[in-house]
Design an enzyme around this catalytic site. Structure first.
Site, PDB file in Angstrom:
ATOM      1  N   GLY A   1     -39.886 -40.668   0.400  1.00 60.13           N
ATOM      2  CA  GLY A   1     -38.806 -39.864  -0.161  1.00 60.13           C
ATOM      3  C   GLY A   1     -37.933 -40.697  -1.071  1.00 60.13           C
ATOM      4  O   GLY A   1     -38.109 -41.913  -1.215  1.00 60.13           O
ATOM      5  N   PHE A   2     -36.968 -40.055  -1.692  1.00 61.63           N
ATOM      6  CA  PHE A   2     -36.081 -40.704  -2.653  1.00 61.63           C
ATOM      7  C   PHE A   2     -35.311 -41.855  -2.007  1.00 61.63           C
ATOM      8  O   PHE A   2     -35.426 -43.019  -2.412  1.00 61.63           O
ATOM      9  CB  PHE A   2     -35.147 -39.624  -3.218  1.00 61.63           C
ATOM     10  N   ILE A   3     -34.571 -41.562  -0.952  1.00 61.37           N
ATOM     11  CA  ILE A   3     -33.785 -42.611  -0.294  1.00 61.37           C
ATOM     12  C   ILE A   3     -34.704 -43.562   0.472  1.00 61.37           C
ATOM     13  O   ILE A   3     -34.499 -44.776   0.496  1.00 61.37           O
ATOM     14  CB  ILE A   3     -32.727 -41.989   0.638  1.00 61.37           C
TER      15      ILE A   3
ATOM     16  N   TYR B   1     -29.440 -25.915   7.435  1.00 55.30           N
ATOM     17  CA  TYR B   1     -29.699 -27.343   7.201  1.00 55.30           C
ATOM     18  C   TYR B   1     -28.613 -28.188   7.873  1.00 55.30           C
ATOM     19  O   TYR B   1     -28.904 -29.107   8.644  1.00 55.30           O
ATOM     20  CB  TYR B   1     -29.744 -27.632   5.695  1.00 55.30           C
TER      21      TYR B   1
ATOM     22  N   LYS C   1     -28.796 -30.879  11.178  1.00 53.67           N
ATOM     23  CA  LYS C   1     -28.361 -32.273  11.087  1.00 53.67           C
ATOM     24  C   LYS C   1     -27.284 -32.575  12.140  1.00 53.67           C
ATOM     25  O   LYS C   1     -27.295 -33.632  12.774  1.00 53.67           O
ATOM     26  CB  LYS C   1     -27.848 -32.576   9.679  1.00 53.67           C
TER      27      LYS C   1
END
Length: 340
Positions: free
Chosen positions: A14-16, A156, A160
């Protein structure tokens, strides 16, 4: 620092995850990356990130969903990671309205599998990604970690917040040191195509209009990806310790009174008006945006703004890349990657 320690990073393509793995490898960690390469956005972008990581002999890739029964249990038994950075999740506020089940599976079941595996083979420190969306209906700014976060506005955000609570119970019962980090609108090169910066850049280069929600009356605490990773890297070496009494919890610390668990904001602590972010893209591209002004999207919040004092206290660091500089770096990457 970090030599020969093993880190398990979920969501590594993923991006991070990509930037986190890159940083840990540079610091001498052996890194095991788990990523399902899901098609929520262009999997080719994820494959290209992973290919870059695989050029380092210290990186191992496991391409499976984290919620696969037994997968993480086997990995923990085989590798016994010292550090865990849990980034794998189904992301996106808007997508969670249409496809809530994928959030249940990745975010709740996946995190459960991770916590069960860690219970059997406890790492030195587990760092789990949460989100600024956890602050939900709070209107008082900036967001501090000690504020109540009981009114999520999207599924979402609810998943979390649930992972924070799940991890707290495991930290308490099994003495697992856990840092939950809530990050704020992360952006930069190799970023996610579903994020505004990517969508706006693409549309403007193609000569199309951009959809500007809430008529541009949105504030976001944009955090440059390498700043976020610097903060995570420093937090790795600041695991929480179960307090013996109230005297062990400093003013403003979110440390649990009963567990080695805390939540830490990672944000620039300088909210930027959406219009100013668009202005930064216009300057970087040399193109004027055609703005299509829209109402607010369901589940979205009008503003996010991090209080980063706890991060500063724990690590001596606060993200500070200016939005104009960060956007220029993204646009340079975008032009190069897509050859435009």
């Amino acid at each position: 620092m970090g030599e020969s320690r093993t880190a398990l990073v979920t969501g590594s393509a993923g991006f991070i995850g990509y930037f986190t793995c890159r940083r840990l490898l540079a610091d001498g960690f052996r890194v095991i990356g788990v990523d399902s390469l899901s098609d929520y956005y262009d999997p080719e972008l994820k494959r290209r990130r992973q290919a870059g990581l695989l050029q380092n002999a210290g990186f191992v890739a496991i391409n499976e969903p984290i919620e696969t029964p037994g997968l993480l249990a086997r990995l923990f038994a085989d590798e016994q990671p010292d550090i865990v950075v849990h980034l794998a999740a189904q992301a996106g506020v808007r997508h969670s309205i249409e496809h809530p089940r994928s959030y249940l599976e990745s975010n709740l079941v996946g995190t459960f599998e991770l916590l069960e595996a860690a219970r059997a083979y406890p790492p030195q420190h587990m760092l789990l990604a949460s989100t600024s969306s956890a602050y939900g209906a709070n209107t008082e700014m900036p967001y501090r970690e000690t504020m109540k976060a009981d009114h999520p506005l999207s599924f979402y955000a609810a998943t979390k917040k649930a992972t924070e609570a799940m991890a707290h119970s495991y930290a308490h019962l099994f003495d697992l040191p856990v840092t939950m980090f809530r990050f704020f609108t992360v952006y930069g090169p190799w970023g996610r195509p579903d994020m505004a910066l990517f969508k706006f850049t693409r549309a403007m280069l193609e000569g199309g209009p951009i959809d500007v929600y809430n008529h541009g009356e949105m504030m976001r605490d944009f955090t440059y990806v390498e700043d976020l990773v610097e903060a995570v890297r420093r937090l790795i070496d600041a695991p929480p310790v179960r307090p013996q009494g109230p005297q062990d919890i400093a003013e403003g610390d979110s440390l649990s009174p009963v567990a080695p668990w805390r939540v830490v904001n990672i944000g620039n602590s300088q909210p930027v008006q959406l219009g100013d972010m668009i202005g930064a893209i216009e300057d970087a591209l040399g193109i004027k945006a055609k703005r299509n002004l829209m109402p607010m999207q369901p589940g979205d919040v009008p503003a996010t703004w991090a209080d980063a004092e706890l991060l500063r206290t724990l690590t001596g660091y606060v993200p500070q890349t200016d939005i104009r500089e960060g956007v220029q770096r993204f646009v340079a990457w975008y032009r190069d990657y897509y050859a435009v």
